[in-house]
Design an enzyme around this catalytic site. Structure first.
Site, mmCIF file in Angstrom:
data_model
loop_
_atom_site.group_PDB
_atom_site.id
_atom_site.type_symbol
_atom_site.label_atom_id
_atom_site.label_comp_id
_atom_site.label_asym_id
_atom_site.label_seq_id
_atom_site.Cartn_x
_atom_site.Cartn_y
_atom_site.Cartn_z
ATOM 1 N N ALA A 13 0.840 -1.199 0.000
ATOM 2 C CA ALA A 13 0.000 0.000 0.000
ATOM 3 C C ALA A 13 0.877 1.252 0.000
ATOM 4 C CB ALA A 13 -0.904 -0.011 1.233
ATOM 5 N N GLU A 35 10.571 -5.067 -4.738
ATOM 6 C CA GLU A 35 9.380 -5.778 -4.231
ATOM 7 C C GLU A 35 9.381 -7.202 -4.768
ATOM 8 O OE1 GLU A 35 6.298 -5.336 -2.229
ATOM 9 O OE2 GLU A 35 6.501 -7.437 -2.802
ATOM 10 N N CYS A 161 -3.890 -2.676 11.879
ATOM 11 C CA CYS A 161 -5.335 -2.638 12.088
ATOM 12 C C CYS A 161 -5.737 -3.240 13.431
ATOM 13 C CB CYS A 161 -6.107 -3.313 10.968
ATOM 14 S SG CYS A 161 -7.817 -2.776 11.026
ATOM 15 N N ASP A 297 3.418 0.487 7.628
ATOM 16 C CA ASP A 297 3.436 -0.294 8.869
ATOM 17 C C ASP A 297 4.809 -0.424 9.505
ATOM 18 O OD1 ASP A 297 0.740 -0.680 8.455
ATOM 19 O OD2 ASP A 297 0.923 -2.756 7.777
ATOM 20 N N LYS A 305 -1.529 1.627 12.612
ATOM 21 C CA LYS A 305 -0.936 1.064 11.392
ATOM 22 C C LYS A 305 -2.057 0.608 10.461
ATOM 23 C CE LYS A 305 3.289 -0.566 13.680
ATOM 24 N NZ LYS A 305 4.114 0.559 13.228
ATOM 25 N N THR A 306 -2.411 1.469 9.520
ATOM 26 C CA THR A 306 -3.539 1.165 8.629
ATOM 27 C C THR A 306 -3.251 1.699 7.230
ATOM 28 O OG1 THR A 306 -4.616 3.262 9.220
ATOM 29 C CG2 THR A 306 -5.278 1.329 10.478
ATOM 30 N N ALA A 307 -3.990 1.151 6.256
ATOM 31 C CA ALA A 307 -3.901 1.663 4.892
ATOM 32 C C ALA A 307 -4.435 3.098 4.843
ATOM 33 C CB ALA A 307 -4.693 0.767 3.941
ATOM 34 N N ALA A 308 -5.353 3.406 5.757
ATOM 35 C CA ALA A 308 -5.890 4.766 5.830
ATOM 36 C C ALA A 308 -4.786 5.754 6.211
ATOM 37 C CB ALA A 308 -7.025 4.819 6.845
ATOM 38 N N CYS A 340 -9.911 2.945 11.537
ATOM 39 C CA CYS A 340 -10.206 1.541 11.768
ATOM 40 C C CYS A 340 -11.717 1.362 11.699
ATOM 41 C CB CYS A 340 -9.667 1.161 13.155
ATOM 42 S SG CYS A 340 -9.566 -0.598 13.387
HETATM 43 P P1 FAD Z 1 2.006 -3.856 3.121
HETATM 44 O O1 FAD Z 1 0.806 -3.401 2.384
HETATM 45 O O2 FAD Z 1 1.902 -5.094 3.952
HETATM 46 O O3 FAD Z 1 3.154 -4.014 2.035
HETATM 47 C C1 FAD Z 1 4.496 -4.296 2.335
HETATM 48 C C2 FAD Z 1 5.174 -4.757 1.037
HETATM 49 O O4 FAD Z 1 6.584 -4.788 1.226
HETATM 50 C C3 FAD Z 1 4.747 -6.146 0.617
HETATM 51 O O5 FAD Z 1 4.352 -6.121 -0.731
HETATM 52 C C4 FAD Z 1 5.995 -6.996 0.836
HETATM 53 O O6 FAD Z 1 6.107 -8.037 -0.125
HETATM 54 C C5 FAD Z 1 7.102 -5.972 0.672
HETATM 55 N N1 FAD Z 1 8.325 -6.310 1.411
HETATM 56 C C6 FAD Z 1 8.438 -6.841 2.639
HETATM 57 N N2 FAD Z 1 9.728 -6.961 2.983
HETATM 58 C C7 FAD Z 1 10.447 -6.473 1.938
HETATM 59 C C8 FAD Z 1 11.841 -6.330 1.706
HETATM 60 N N3 FAD Z 1 12.760 -6.718 2.597
HETATM 61 N N4 FAD Z 1 12.226 -5.804 0.531
HETATM 62 C C9 FAD Z 1 11.310 -5.400 -0.400
HETATM 63 N N5 FAD Z 1 9.974 -5.514 -0.208
HETATM 64 C C10 FAD Z 1 9.561 -6.050 0.945
HETATM 65 N N6 FAD Z 1 -6.087 -0.874 7.105
HETATM 66 C C11 FAD Z 1 -7.099 0.030 6.990
HETATM 67 O O7 FAD Z 1 -6.877 1.172 6.657
HETATM 68 N N7 FAD Z 1 -8.396 -0.318 7.248
HETATM 69 C C12 FAD Z 1 -8.737 -1.588 7.570
HETATM 70 O O8 FAD Z 1 -9.912 -1.883 7.768
HETATM 71 C C13 FAD Z 1 -7.708 -2.569 7.671
HETATM 72 N N8 FAD Z 1 -8.004 -3.838 7.988
HETATM 73 C C14 FAD Z 1 -7.022 -4.793 7.970
HETATM 74 C C15 FAD Z 1 -7.367 -6.104 8.213
HETATM 75 C C16 FAD Z 1 -6.420 -7.116 8.163
HETATM 76 C C17 FAD Z 1 -6.822 -8.538 8.412
HETATM 77 C C18 FAD Z 1 -5.065 -6.786 7.867
HETATM 78 C C19 FAD Z 1 -4.022 -7.865 7.775
HETATM 79 C C20 FAD Z 1 -4.711 -5.463 7.655
HETATM 80 C C21 FAD Z 1 -5.674 -4.447 7.708
HETATM 81 N N9 FAD Z 1 -5.356 -3.103 7.499
HETATM 82 C C22 FAD Z 1 -6.358 -2.163 7.425
HETATM 83 C C23 FAD Z 1 -3.940 -2.657 7.496
HETATM 84 C C24 FAD Z 1 -3.344 -2.365 6.116
HETATM 85 O O9 FAD Z 1 -3.500 -3.466 5.261
HETATM 86 C C25 FAD Z 1 -1.864 -2.015 6.269
HETATM 87 O O10 FAD Z 1 -1.729 -0.999 7.227
HETATM 88 C C26 FAD Z 1 -1.239 -1.548 4.961
HETATM 89 O O11 FAD Z 1 -1.274 -2.586 4.019
HETATM 90 C C27 FAD Z 1 0.194 -1.057 5.205
HETATM 91 O O12 FAD Z 1 0.870 -0.814 4.012
HETATM 92 P P2 FAD Z 1 2.429 -1.149 3.881
HETATM 93 O O13 FAD Z 1 2.768 -0.850 2.464
HETATM 94 O O14 FAD Z 1 3.187 -0.527 4.977
HETATM 95 O O15 FAD Z 1 2.524 -2.726 4.111
#
Ligand code: FAD
Length: 419
Positions: A13, A35, A161, A297, A305-308, A340
């Site tokens: 995200a 990625e 989340c 995150d 820690k959320t997509a929001a 959330c």
């Molecule tokens: P992620 O989206 O997890 O992406 C991380 C990326 O980094 C992945 O693609 C991974 O492959 C890659 N990666 C990992 N390690 C490495 C590395 N060493 N080198 C290169 N790439 C790497 N959020 C909301 O806003 N509302 C909700 O209702 C909500 N509900 C949720 C319910 C559940 C069950 C879950 C699991 C999550 C929920 N979330 C919600 C949280 C939301 O999904 C995360 O906060 C969001 O995806 C964070 O984005 P991010 O890019 O930091 O992490």
């Protein structure tokens, strides 16, 4: 060594949104994304999969389809950053140079921290909405359970989340209630923490649902071991006189694993005491390395820690990072927004939206949607609009309700450093 103007670690995200935000501002940027995954998941949809509302397939797309057209995609992971040399070493041994780095690898789910769990997930009634392949199993367990004991566990914070462990529980209870089975099912919420939700304003609404569904809440109960075949779970229960162990039998167990920062962050000297990315909470610039930014995150900033949160962070990082190229003061501020949507029943949601320190930051005025109460409007948003907003707006750099706050400007420590 190939050197890019900007390297982004992670195409989740956060990584995709920030790349799109940067390119919206400056089409000609040379950006690389590291990625390893071939698929991109909309994880907020997994709660809905576990509740029988969304299909699993609707929550994921090929990574290639969300990668902005003009970025270089390295299909491997990052294994180490050398901030002094402005280099990152990849899992396949290659080394990339960068002028600016954005660290956005999400967090690691630590399934093995709970003894016996990994081996029994997906069978013996043990499930978790925190994995794409297991969320459908949650829904099949919910449908097939006619009587017995259902346990829902929540690990210590921080987790992504924070409401998701109880969202799974409320949706399950609502289904059992509609089927007339809830009276025969003993539901326990076993929470390692000591309260239902971190921001008190939302707790009364949640407590009413706990009461309505007859849920037994067990606070300071931390899941430590699972024995699938005998359908028993061990909890460490904290009390005034230290910890003691309690064993509970279950017919269904929804677990959420403890969560930690990716190891390479601390190993590269980029972590805070907890191993999370050490960022300035307002500018999202690294506290020690001004050429490094971060979001999502993996960040140590004290937001939910959320997509929001990511939706608001991406434009802040994009603006501030670009300012470092011209030596301008960092213009954009992130105030800790996170959201959330608590699915308290199928059709209604308590839409928690708050920033640093638990300050309420509702998107809508109270007369449109009161976030402290369950509303149909919030359900409509979550079930109908938010996935579209994610795929079509956030991941494409359209900043819907995400224009950054301006900050009092102070000079950056990088000075002029033209790209
Ligand atoms: P992620 O989206 O997890 O992406 C991380 C990326 O980094 C992945 O693609 C991974 O492959 C890659 N990666 C990992 N390690 C490495 C590395 N060493 N080198 C290169 N790439 C790497 N959020 C909301 O806003 N509302 C909700 O209702 C909500 N509900 C949720 C319910 C559940 C069950 C879950 C699991 C999550 C929920 N979330 C919600 C949280 C939301 O999904 C995360 O906060 C969001 O995806 C964070 O984005 P991010 O890019 O930091 O992490």
């Amino acid at each position: 060594t190939t050197t890019h103007q900007i390297v982004i670690i992670g195409g989740g995200a956060a990584g995709i949104s920030v790349a799109a935000s940067l390119l919206k501002r400056q089409r000609s940027l040379d950006i690389a994304i590291v990625e390893p995954s071939e698929v991109h998941s909309y994880q907020p949809g997994w709660t809905m999969v576990g509740g029988g509302v969304f299909s699993p397939e609707s929550t994921r797309r090929p990574m290639a389809s969300v990668m902005p057209r003009d970025v270089s995609w390295y299909r491997t992971s990052a294994s180490r950053v050398e901030p002094q040399h402005r280099q990152v070493t990849l899992g396949d041994g290659r080394v990339l140079g960068w002028r600016r780095l954005i660290v956005a690898p999400g967090l690691d789910l630590d399934w093995d921290a709970i003894e016996g769990l990994s081996g029994t997930l997906g069978c013996n009634g043990v499930t978790s909405n925190y994995r794409y392949d297991l969320a459908p199993y949650t829904w099949s367990l919910v449908q097939s359970l006619k009587k017995g004991t259902a346990l829902f566990s929540q690990p210590p914070m921080p987790i992504k989340c924070a409401g998701a462990p109880q969202k799974a529980m409320y949706l399950s209870c609502h289904y059992w209630q509609r089927q007339g089975r809830l009276g025969d099912i003993d539901v326990h919420f076993c929470n390692a923490g000591d309260k239902l939700f971190g921001v008190q304003d939302y707790v009364p609404a949640l407590e009413r649902y706990v009461e309505r569904y007859g849920i037994h809440t067990q606070f300071q109960n931390r899941l430590v071991a699972v024995d699938g075949p005998s359908r028993t779970a061990q909890f460490a229960v904290a009390g005034d006189d230290g910890e003691h162990m309690v064993e509970r039998r279950f017919d269904m167990l929804h677990t959420v694993p403890p969560q930690k920062a990716p190891r390479f962050i601390a190993e590269s000297g980029l972590g805070n005491d907890g191993g999370w990315l050490d960022l300035d909470s307002e500018t999202l610039q690294h506290r020690h390395y001004p050429a490094i930014f971060g979001l999502g995150d993996a960040s140590g900033t004290p937001n939910a820690k959320t997509a929001a949160a990511v939706r608001k962070q991406a434009p802040v990082v994009a603006e501030n990072l670009l300012a470092t190229f011209s030596g301008d003061p960092l213009p954009a501020a992130y105030l800790g927004y996170g959201s959330c949507p608590l699915t308290v029943e199928r059709g209604r949601i308590v839409l928690a939206e708050f920033g640093y320190g638990g300050e309420l930051q509702p998107t809508f005025p109270k007369w449109i949607n009161d976030g402290t109460k369950p509303t149909r409007l919030a359900w409509w948003l979550k079930a109908g609009q938010l996935p579209w907003i994610y795929w079509q707006l956030s991941l494409k750099g359209h900043e819907w309700l995400a224009r950054p706050e301006r900050r009092d400007t102070t000079p950056t420590s990088l000075g002029a450093d033209k790209a």
